[in-house]
Design an enzyme around this catalytic site. Sequence first.
Site, PDB file in Angstrom:
ATOM      1  N   ASP A   1      -5.306   5.395  -5.148  1.00  9.10           N
ATOM      2  CA  ASP A   1      -4.953   4.131  -4.506  1.00  9.10           C
ATOM      3  C   ASP A   1      -3.565   4.267  -3.901  1.00  9.10           C
ATOM      4  OD1 ASP A   1      -6.084   1.417  -4.184  1.00  9.10           O
ATOM      5  OD2 ASP A   1      -6.945   1.819  -6.143  1.00  9.10           O
TER       6      ASP A   1
ATOM      7  N   ASP B   1      -4.478  -0.149  -0.267  1.00  4.46           N
ATOM      8  CA  ASP B   1      -4.498  -1.525  -0.766  1.00  4.46           C
ATOM      9  C   ASP B   1      -3.675  -2.458   0.125  1.00  4.46           C
ATOM     10  OD1 ASP B   1      -4.977  -3.387  -3.203  1.00  4.46           O
ATOM     11  OD2 ASP B   1      -2.805  -3.493  -2.925  1.00  4.46           O
TER      12      ASP B   1
ATOM     13  N   GLU C   1      -8.289  -1.421   2.665  1.00  3.31           N
ATOM     14  CA  GLU C   1      -8.642  -2.780   2.268  1.00  3.31           C
ATOM     15  C   GLU C   1      -8.085  -3.687   3.366  1.00  3.31           C
ATOM     16  OE1 GLU C   1      -8.272  -5.651  -1.644  1.00  3.31           O
ATOM     17  OE2 GLU C   1      -6.497  -4.582  -0.948  1.00  3.31           O
TER      18      GLU C   1
ATOM     19  N   HIS D   1     -13.328  -3.212  -8.363  1.00  6.88           N
ATOM     20  CA  HIS D   1     -12.472  -3.749  -9.427  1.00  6.88           C
ATOM     21  C   HIS D   1     -11.984  -5.159  -9.144  1.00  6.88           C
ATOM     22  CE1 HIS D   1      -9.749  -2.377  -6.354  1.00  6.88           C
ATOM     23  NE2 HIS D   1      -8.772  -3.019  -6.932  1.00  6.88           N
ATOM     24  N   ASP D   2     -12.128  -5.625  -7.906  1.00  4.95           N
ATOM     25  CA  ASP D   2     -11.710  -6.982  -7.531  1.00  4.95           C
ATOM     26  C   ASP D   2     -12.887  -7.955  -7.458  1.00  4.95           C
ATOM     27  OD1 ASP D   2      -8.972  -6.600  -7.372  1.00  4.95           O
ATOM     28  OD2 ASP D   2      -9.043  -5.954  -5.283  1.00  4.95           O
TER      29      ASP D   2
END
Length: 571
Positions: free
Chosen positions: A111, A212, A269, A341-342
């Site tokens: 990430d 991210d 993202e 994960h979100d």
Amino acid sequence: MEEIMNKNTMTGMMKKGWWKDAVVYQIYPKSFRDTNGDGIGDLPGIIQKLPYLKELGVNVLWLCPVYCSPMDDGGYDISDYYHIHPMFGTDADMDALIEKADEMGMKVLMDLVVNHTSDEHAWFQEALNHPESKYADYYIFRETEDGNPPNNWRSYFGGSAWERVGDSSRFYLHAFSKKQPDLNWENEELREEIYKMINYWLDKGLGGFRIDAICNIKKKMEYGIFPPDGEDGLRYIGDWILNQPGIEDFLRELNEKTFKPHNSMTVAEANVPPALLDRFIGEDGFFSMVFDFSYTDIDVPDTGEWFKPRHFTIKELREKIFKSQEHVQNMGWGAVYLENHDQNRSVNKYLPDEDIHYYSKTMLASLFLFLRGTPFIYQGQEIGMENIRMESMEDYDDLATHGQYARALKAGLSETEAFDIVVKRSRDNSRTPMQWNQSRNAGFSDADKTWIKVNKNYTAINAEQEENDKSSVLNFYRGLIRLRQDSPYSHILVHGKFVPYDAENDNVIAYERVSDDLGILTFHNFQDQNAEITIPEGYAEKIAGNYTGRCPENNRYCLRPYECIAFYKDR
């Protein structure tokens, strides 16, 4: 992906666009596998499970953050970009993971979080302690004459996006938690520090990054009180920091100085408007691909207030998937996924609770693995893991979950109503420990207490049990991945064009994948009842499905409840 002999020769040997052939497996390290008995997953645990991942058929592993961090937001608050958090292992463990994955034909993504750092990062501490130093301009500080915040922006996690420094009239901006101060990308020296860090990891042999919150790095700074859009008197910050004019200059420079020279796989993202897609993922785009939230956040209002869930139909879901597929294929390459994960677990999002079973879970697998784009499987998705029902709010770790619960109470919901919504949508639903077997703590850890609760259904849903069941969700995923990676249909499934198909039923999603004179047509029945469909001439060979038996008769076929089926034809 082409097999790499060693990490030092990776860059020159991998073909351009190698990530189009990839199937990605996302790992939440804290919940994957604990090898030292502290109740927290670690890097040696990932190394231990590489054979399982190889057998699944994936060839890229994306790790959620394992950098040094106070863990205020699950590691997305980084205090040191160059070193591994001791809870996950050592820097040498990370090197070993990259090397061992390479040896097994898998690349590792990390990430990349560069919209903000932790407030414990050395840069921010210098900025606080020495306001006149260069580090103060690495972040966004503002002084106000009246001692109030510069404006009434609401952070993504709720509450003001401005945090006061001590008892002064000086504030810093944080789009997320107050422990995640936003970086000032207008500062050229800061940008060069970021590029240096990225190249440090890529030079080690990292395959690339999932990036991210990148669309927040350009800010349109305005001050004053704006018309509020919620009961808290605040206004959604995204209107001023999402995809602002000028962000292209930052992203182009980022790509040119880091990703492009390393032939890296990058997935951003980034909620990108269709008009900008070409710049982001086109031939000379900033990234390899971007995530599309339109169908995975279909149950969330535009304001992001998921405590006010919106209802949707399968017809609407179909329209959003089709629109996404068509926009992306006209511009470049996409990333397809159902959960991460979100997100809460996809089976609980898209299916009625009473209809969650083998057929509905495998139908969802087929729906997304046949789409055009690089598929991302989230840990546990391949065994059909489900949401967890915690006993109280104290059981939830996620910051956003607590923020949404508080806002729900403020909006007038009862504690029971607010808690029921949290149970349905909390990000912690996807962060519970991986369910490996029927032993204590689902085989995740030998600890007396794990960092977050294990879902009680692990005795019925676990990898070991599904390994030995030919008719399991796990083996269905394996079969579909083999179909995509190593079969006569691989070229169509990877590179073929996406073509919508009208199944004449609002609860059926059907589409074609077409390449030259070849085609694959797949149907997905989102209901607990039969559905009659028409099979076009030529589509006679069944290549996948979650039911056995039965063939089309006179171009007609009756889909059974939650059936998925795919046909092939040589045009």
